[in-house]
Structure formats: structure tokens, C-alpha cells
Scaffold this active site. Structure first.
Site, PDB file in Angstrom:
ATOM      1  CB  CYS A 120      -3.007 124.322  27.862  1.00  0.00           C
ATOM      2  SG  CYS A 120      -4.121 123.782  29.160  1.00  0.00           S
ATOM      3  CB  CYS A 129      -1.490 127.475  35.086  1.00  0.00           C
ATOM      4  SG  CYS A 129      -3.025 127.958  34.249  1.00  0.00           S
TER       5      CYS A 129
HETATM    6  N1  DGL Z   1      -3.900 127.413  30.897  1.00  0.00           N
HETATM    7  C1  DGL Z   1      -4.029 126.112  31.453  1.00  0.00           C
HETATM    8  C2  DGL Z   1      -2.702 125.586  31.980  1.00  0.00           C
HETATM    9  O1  DGL Z   1      -1.657 126.031  31.525  1.00  0.00           O
HETATM   10  C3  DGL Z   1      -5.081 125.719  32.422  1.00  0.00           C
HETATM   11  C4  DGL Z   1      -6.268 126.435  32.735  1.00  0.00           C
HETATM   12  C5  DGL Z   1      -7.482 125.545  32.951  1.00  0.00           C
HETATM   13  O2  DGL Z   1      -7.717 125.091  34.071  1.00  0.00           O
HETATM   14  O3  DGL Z   1      -8.157 125.365  31.977  1.00  0.00           O
HETATM   15  O4  DGL Z   1      -2.693 124.715  32.803  1.00  0.00           O
END
Ligand code: DGL
Length: 256
Positions: A78, A186
Site C-alpha cells: 500500500c 496506489c
Molecule cells: N492501496 C492503497 C495505496 O496503495 C491506498 C488505498 C486507500 O486509500 O486506502 O495507496
């Protein structure tokens, strides 16, 4: 890593929700024996619109869960959690913590003399980690920041139509300015590659998933034992656990 010669390495992979499955998918495609424990913090997603201190708290709690399961390493799959919490948690915890980095460098190289656009959460855009990376690359003027609030949540919901509508808006500026190099900063957005290409066929998409996986494999010597990786899925949300699990498996196998 402890006892790598005697036991199968166990690696915790976390995200606010479903996005990290796009990284897990790459890990599971490798012919190495390893056990991956995935944790999607759906009860607290999205992270990308929260305060930094709250994201640190939430990410820390997931890491402690992994430690209770005796993992050998943790991957923050993430970008948001990495930007907000990785350096702090590396100071606090005894296992190696890996994270994501938006693929700005390869995108700048691939689009020499052009601007590129970064699609990411508000947190990733504002945190020091990205500012440092931009400064190191001397690329401050070459990056168009596209704030994609709401997009990760739509992926968590499996709402492709909603995501397509939001993307239509987000992609207006890069299309108008002829910016072709788009960095998916993301892990959720990796599941939207087809939609992005449909809306903007000239776009060239860059993400950090393969680079991160390569770095993880090398750093903890995952490639020393060949075999078949296994995984377990955990989600913090208690609503409709079977539906969530099925959706997660669909994402791992076929995408959105
Ligand atoms: N999957 C997450 C990232 O790579 C973010 C998503 C969220 O806002 O929770 O930033």
C-alpha cells in the site's frame, strides 16, 4: 531472516483493502516456496484520506497482528501506508518492513523530455517520502499530481462503473495536456488498468508492483527454495465475510 534453511518463509502482506492483492498476485506467480499472509484492513479503508498519525496507528496494529503469527518479513503493499508509516515502523519493529514506491523513476526515463502524471491518494501526494523522491530525481516540474480520492474505495466495492466515471474526470487534464506516462501510485489502481486504457488509449501505464516484488525476493532470498507459494486471506471487516473472500479470490485470479 530467521532459520530460512529450516522453515518455509512466512511473509505478511497488508493493504487498507483489496489493492495489495495486485501485489500478492505477482508474488503467487513466482515459483518459490513461501507462505503469504494477506491482511486487508477493510474495516478502516480507505487510508488515503486519513491523518498520518491515524494511518501509522492502523498500520502498526496490522503489523502486530503479523508478528503474532511469527512472520519473517512484512510488505506494506500500500503506497499510502508506506508513505505514512514505513519509516516509523522500521524503527519500532524487529522484522524487515518492505513498502511500495510509485514508479516515477522508470516513467521519467521512458518519457524523456515529457511530463508524467502520478495517480495517488492525497496522503501519498503530500508525504515527505514522495517529496524526497522527486527532489532526488530532480523531477519536481515534470510531475502532474492527480488526486484520486474515492477511487480505491470503488475498487474495494467492485464498482467498476463508478470507477470508470471517476477516472473520466481524473484523466481529463493529462489527456488535454497530452501527458502519456501515467504512474499508478496506489496498488488499488492496478486493477483498473483496462478501464484506464479504454478511456485513454495513448496512455502508457507504470506501476511499482514488479519492482517491489523483485526487491523483496532478493532481500530475503526467497528464490533459494523453489516450490509453490501458498496464501491465507484475512480481512478486518466482519460484514459478508464469504462475499469478501470470493471477491478477493476473483481479484487474485482474474482481476476486477
Ligand atoms: N492501496 C492503497 C495505496 O496503495 C491506498 C488505498 C486507500 O486509500 O486506502 O495507496
Amino acid at each position: 531472516m530467521k532459520d530460512s534453511s529450516q522453515r518455509i518463509p512466512k511473509i505478511g502482506v497488508m493493504d487498507s483493502g483489496m489493492g495489495g492483492l495486485s501485489v500478492l498476485r505477482e508474488l503467487l506467480a513466482l515459483p518459490y516456496q513461501a507462505e503469504f499472509l494477506y491482511y486487508g484492513d477493510l474495516a478502516n479503508s480507505p487510508y488515503g484520506e486519513k491523518d498520518t498519525s491515524r494511518i501509522i496507528e492502523l498500520t502498526r496494529a496490522v503489523c502486530h497482528y503479523f508478528l503474532s503469527k511469527e512472520v519473517d518479513a512484512i510488505l506494506l503493499a500500500c503506497n499510502t501506508a508506506t508513505s505514512a508509516a514505513a519509516s516509523k515502523l522500521r524503527e519500532e519493529l524487529s522484522v524487515p518492513i518492505f513498502g511500495m514506491e510509485p514508479a516515477i523513476k522508470p516513467a521519467l526515463l521512458a518519457h524523456e523530455n515529457e511530463r508524467i502524471a502520478l495517480l495517488a491518494t492525497a496522503v501519498t501526494h503530500r508525504e515527505e517520502k514522495l517529496q524526497g523522491l522527486k527532489a532526488d530525481l530532480g523531477a519536481k516540474e515534470r510531475i502532474l499530481h492527480l488526486n484520486c480520492d474515492g477511487l480505491a474505495h470503488l475498487v474495494d466495492q467492485g464498482d467498476i462503473e463508478g470507477a470508470r466515471k471517476l477516472l473520466q474526470n481524473i484523466l481529463k487534464i493529462p489527456k488535454e495536456e497530452g501527458i502519456r506516462g501515467l504512474v499508478l501510485g496506489c496498488t488499488h489502481y492496478v486493477f483498473l488498468k483496462n478501464e484506464i486504457k479504454e478511456l485513454y488509449p495513448e496512455a502508457v501505464l507504470h506501476d511499482g508492483n514488479v519492482g517491489t516484488v523483485r526487491h523483496l525476493v532478493k532481500s530475503i532470498h526467497l528464490d533459494q527454495v523453489s516450490g509453490k507459494p501458498s496464501y491465507q486471506l484475512h480481512f478486518s471487516s466482519e460484514e459478508n465475510p464469504n462475499g469478501i473472500r470470493q471477491f478477493a479470490i476473483q481479484l487474485l485470479e482474474r482481476g476486477l
